[in-house]
Design a protein around this motif. Structure first.
Motif, PDB file in Angstrom:
ATOM      1  N   LEU A   1     -39.397 -20.851 -15.322  1.00 39.46           N
ATOM      2  CA  LEU A   1     -39.031 -19.683 -14.519  1.00 39.46           C
ATOM      3  C   LEU A   1     -38.857 -18.535 -15.505  1.00 39.46           C
ATOM      4  CD1 LEU A   1     -36.409 -21.397 -12.230  1.00 39.46           C
ATOM      5  CD2 LEU A   1     -38.338 -20.059 -11.383  1.00 39.46           C
TER       6      LEU A   1
ATOM      7  N   VAL B   1     -28.719 -22.063 -21.311  1.00 35.33           N
ATOM      8  CA  VAL B   1     -28.841 -23.309 -20.546  1.00 35.33           C
ATOM      9  C   VAL B   1     -29.841 -24.210 -21.270  1.00 35.33           C
ATOM     10  CG1 VAL B   1     -28.337 -22.157 -18.354  1.00 35.33           C
ATOM     11  CG2 VAL B   1     -30.720 -22.476 -19.046  1.00 35.33           C
TER      12      VAL B   1
ATOM     13  N   THR C   1     -37.248 -19.934 -18.886  1.00 34.12           N
ATOM     14  CA  THR C   1     -36.431 -21.146 -18.943  1.00 34.12           C
ATOM     15  C   THR C   1     -37.277 -22.316 -18.439  1.00 34.12           C
ATOM     16  OG1 THR C   1     -34.554 -19.745 -18.307  1.00 34.12           O
ATOM     17  CG2 THR C   1     -34.200 -22.133 -18.270  1.00 34.12           C
TER      18      THR C   1
ATOM     19  N   ILE D   1     -38.013 -25.517 -16.481  1.00 38.39           N
ATOM     20  CA  ILE D   1     -37.339 -26.021 -15.279  1.00 38.39           C
ATOM     21  C   ILE D   1     -36.725 -27.396 -15.554  1.00 38.39           C
ATOM     22  CG2 ILE D   1     -38.923 -24.707 -13.789  1.00 38.39           C
ATOM     23  CD1 ILE D   1     -40.080 -27.455 -12.892  1.00 38.39           C
ATOM     24  N   SER D   2     -35.660 -27.710 -14.819  1.00 41.04           N
ATOM     25  CA  SER D   2     -34.914 -28.949 -15.084  1.00 41.04           C
ATOM     26  C   SER D   2     -35.800 -30.180 -14.968  1.00 41.04           C
ATOM     27  CB  SER D   2     -33.756 -29.080 -14.099  1.00 41.04           C
ATOM     28  OG  SER D   2     -32.916 -27.963 -14.171  1.00 41.04           O
ATOM     29  N   ALA D   3     -36.696 -30.187 -13.968  1.00 40.62           N
ATOM     30  CA  ALA D   3     -37.523 -31.378 -13.728  1.00 40.62           C
ATOM     31  C   ALA D   3     -38.487 -31.637 -14.881  1.00 40.62           C
ATOM     32  CB  ALA D   3     -38.303 -31.220 -12.420  1.00 40.62           C
TER      33      ALA D   3
ATOM     34  N   ALA E   1     -39.381 -24.594  -8.218  1.00 36.63           N
ATOM     35  CA  ALA E   1     -38.583 -25.223  -9.283  1.00 36.63           C
ATOM     36  C   ALA E   1     -37.478 -26.085  -8.681  1.00 36.63           C
ATOM     37  CB  ALA E   1     -37.991 -24.151 -10.192  1.00 36.63           C
ATOM     38  N   GLN E   2     -36.824 -25.558  -7.652  1.00 41.95           N
ATOM     39  CA  GLN E   2     -35.715 -26.312  -7.057  1.00 41.95           C
ATOM     40  C   GLN E   2     -36.229 -27.502  -6.242  1.00 41.95           C
ATOM     41  OE1 GLN E   2     -32.932 -23.378  -5.373  1.00 41.95           O
ATOM     42  NE2 GLN E   2     -32.105 -23.122  -7.442  1.00 41.95           N
TER      43      GLN E   2
ATOM     44  N   LEU F   1     -36.852 -30.148  -8.735  1.00 38.64           N
ATOM     45  CA  LEU F   1     -35.590 -30.772  -9.148  1.00 38.64           C
ATOM     46  C   LEU F   1     -35.117 -31.784  -8.101  1.00 38.64           C
ATOM     47  CD1 LEU F   1     -33.210 -31.135 -11.046  1.00 38.64           C
ATOM     48  CD2 LEU F   1     -32.130 -29.140 -10.002  1.00 38.64           C
ATOM     49  N   ARG F   2     -35.233 -31.408  -6.827  1.00 44.97           N
ATOM     50  CA  ARG F   2     -34.845 -32.353  -5.763  1.00 44.97           C
ATOM     51  C   ARG F   2     -35.658 -33.647  -5.875  1.00 44.97           C
ATOM     52  NH1 ARG F   2     -33.664 -27.651  -2.820  1.00 44.97           N
ATOM     53  NH2 ARG F   2     -35.825 -27.298  -2.229  1.00 44.97           N
TER      54      ARG F   2
ATOM     55  N   VAL G   1     -34.446 -35.693  -8.899  1.00 41.42           N
ATOM     56  CA  VAL G   1     -33.172 -36.373  -8.618  1.00 41.42           C
ATOM     57  C   VAL G   1     -33.426 -37.587  -7.721  1.00 41.42           C
ATOM     58  CG1 VAL G   1     -30.945 -36.117  -7.421  1.00 41.42           C
ATOM     59  CG2 VAL G   1     -31.749 -34.320  -8.986  1.00 41.42           C
TER      60      VAL G   1
END
Lengths: 251, 351
Positions: free
Chosen positions: B179, B232, B262, B264-266, B290-291, B294-295, B298
């Motif tokens: 992102l 982060v 940044t 992304i978390s995934a 991105a979210q 992540l879902r 998880v």
């Protein structure tokens, strides 16, 4: 109500910017500069979020000019959280209800403050003048960051502001008291630094197996006092054994 | 109680778990495993909760010996030669070391970090809810530092449960999704385009604090000093020399360089596994995507236990032999060079 508070209220607040820091954090930016009014707003929003918790917000990290809000996107989405934060960021800054004031003893100069002489020379002053000006300051913990307990202070007087070192030192001692740019610092752990080293304190702002583990909170007030190097050595032994050493003053 | 003795181990190997979030406002970074999916898979294979403390093994080899009893373990993450008394050991499968037996691991191939989970987890004193090593802060248990030869971990005696295996989707060689922001406005459109269009390589001077990138030189619009701002996992900061640094799990909690984007978390774990010297690209995506990623990430971790399978003896041998064959004698020199050099000053200097 303090006059300072009225003055801040009278001025229209600059709008904050909400910037995505990846998919799980939002930076609420109040200024791009080191700016006392912006830091007050950062700390105010931080207090608000501590009091009125928003489901999904996992932790907050105040800095000089922004508040980083970590959140769980499985609980609250970016748009919903941005909306809530934008509304809260617009609120006027209330005075902090409880402000703690700490007095931190410092052994200045010599082996504990190897840059004191150079700082004095650069600023056309004597080392004693520099110590007197640094001790006279009334500081606020603007943020804690980088490494555990590294406390960045605002309130450094103009005459002590000077550029950071061109070549940062790779290792500076635990407890270093230093200045850099417009900032003053209390460094907890040994580590690299590009700031000017004025002295050392025995106070550990972070110490495992001590209650509290972290001594200072963003927003706390800080003043310094002078101790000789022998007293520093005694205090350092006591601090190693878990004593807090810093004095909590009546605010 | 059994013990797992470290006979030999390379640098950048330490006990890691899900980390210790919650104290970043005091300058304490959460740390934790570089590749959370691999940590979770290894743990689930031995019946542990996904983020139980395990051994994160860096790019070099290691050898560990069971003492005072049998120890049940599982390996996941970066592939490498693995054997117990010359018997090949498969990844993504549990296996039991008899008392006195040693597990010997070679260099990582095609990745950087492998995870050795131990049934019942590593025993230690939890600090801020975690055993994860953060040497700078003096945190981590049983040793607040990377593992060394001679260390011993207290572990549970092997339960004798049936061995299990899991099929993980092979890691996609797709671009690393980012992102833009939070300070992408410190860069001109040409520089953002250069960042997204360039092929990048991770420098050999990288570590758990930060990965240095080599490729293009990214210039700032207004100079490289910004007023310190929170970081982060996956923050991509651009210091004065224009070579981006991606902040990893042991990052400083604040930093004074503009952050162009940044990870992304995934994709963080997949990025963390890219070996030094291998080319890769970034791809900018939107917040919703991105979210959503992540879902899904998880969910993938949550459903790992449902995907465990019983082991057939021929499964095990085939898999292990395949791993061993792929290795041959051609160990990537580039992989092995990673994490030898101390952190670059840019990642370790307060501002």
């Amino acid at each position: 109500m303090r006059p300072e508070f009225l003055r801040i209220m009278a001025k229209p607040l600059a709008p904050s910017r909400l910037l995505p820091s990846g998919d799980s954090a939002i930076t609420v930016e109040f200024s791009r500069n080191v700016d006392d009014a912006a830091n007050q707003r950062v700390l105010a929003l931080d207090r608000t979020l501590a009091r009125d918790r928003i489901a999904g917000v996992t932790e907050t990290v105040p800095t000089y000019r922004s508040l980083l809000v970590h959140y769980d996107p499985l609980v609250i989405g970016f748009d919903a959280l941005s909306e809530k934060l934008a509304a809260l960021a617009k609120l006027p800054v209330p005075p902090a209800t409880i402000t703690r004031r700490w007095r931190i003893p410092v052994a200045y100069g010599g082996e504990h403050g190897i840059d004191l002489e150079d700082v004095a020379k650069t600023l056309n002053a004597t080392p004693d003048d520099i110590v007197a000006r640094h001790v006279a300051g009334d500081y606020r913990v603007a943020m804690i960051g980088f490494t555990p307990g590294w406390s960045y202070l605002s309130g450094l007087e103009d005459s002590l502001q000077m550029p950071r070192l061109q070549n940062p030192r790779l290792l500076t001692p635990a407890g270093t008291i230093s200045i850099g740019g417009v900032q003053a610092g209390v460094q907890c752990l040994a580590g690299p630094s590009g700031w000017h080293l004025l002295g050392r304190t025995a106070v550990r702002t972070y110490q495992l197996h001590r209650q509290p583990t972290f001594l200072l909170e963003p927003g706390d007030r800080v003043t310094f006092s002078v101790v000789d190097h022998k007293t520093f050595a005694e205090q350092d032994r006591a601090a190693a054994a878990g004593e807090i050493i810093a004095e909590l003053m009546a605010s | 109680m059994s013990r797992l003795a470290v006979t030999s181990i390379g640098p950048a190997s330490s006990v890691q778990d899900g980390g210790r979030p919650g104290s970043q406002r005091y300058g304490l970074v959460p740390s934790g495993a570089m590749d959370r999916l691999a940590l979770a898979a290894a743990n689930v294979l031995v019946g542990n909760p996904p983020f139980t403390a395990a051994i994160e093994i860096g790019p070099f080899g290691a050898s560990l010996t069971a003492r005072d009893g049998a120890v049940r373990v599982a390996l996941s993450g970066a592939r490498r030669n693995a054997d117990i008394a010359k018997r090949p050991v498969a990844f993504d499968s549990s296996v039991t070391l008899a008392d006195g037996e040693s597990l010997t691991l070679g260099f990582a191939r095609g990745g950087s970090f492998s995870y050795l989970a131990i049934e019942g987890g590593v025993q230690g004193e939890s600090m801020f809810g975690s055993l994860a090593v953060n040497a700078r802060a003096g945190l981590g248990s049983p040793y607040p530092r990377p593992l060394q030869a001679g260390d011993e971990l207290r572990v549970a005696d092997a339960s004798g449960a049936a061995e299990r295996r899991i099929d993980l989707a092979s890691v996609a060689d797709a671009p690393i999704r980012v992102l833009l922001g939070p300070q992408d406005d410190e860069f001109g459109d040409d520089m953002k385009k250069l960042f997204l269009d360039s092929e990048w390589k991770i420098s050999a001077t990288s570590d758990r604090m930060g990965y240095r990138l080599e490729g293009a030189v990214i210039r700032h619009l207004h100079g490289h000093n910004i007023v310190s701002d929170g970081t982060v996992n996956g923050s991509i900061q651009v210091p004065g020399n224009g070579s981006p640094i991606v902040l990893m799990r042991d990052r400083g909690t604040s930093g004074g360089y503009p952050k162009i984007a940044t990870v992304i978390s995934a994709d963080f774990g997949r990025f963390a596994q890219i070996p030094a010297g291998r080319g890769f690209r970034f791809k900018a995506i939107g917040m919703a995507e991105a979210q959503e990623a992540l879902r899904n990430f998880v969910k993938e971790i949550a459903t790992l236990p449902d995907r465990l399978r019983d082991i057939e003896s021929f499964d095990l041998n085939l898999e292990a032999l395949q791993d061993a064959n792929v290795a041959g004698s051609a160990i990537s020199a580039v992989d092995a060079q990673t994490w030898q050099v101390p952190s670059p000053a840019e990642t370790v200097t307060p501002d």
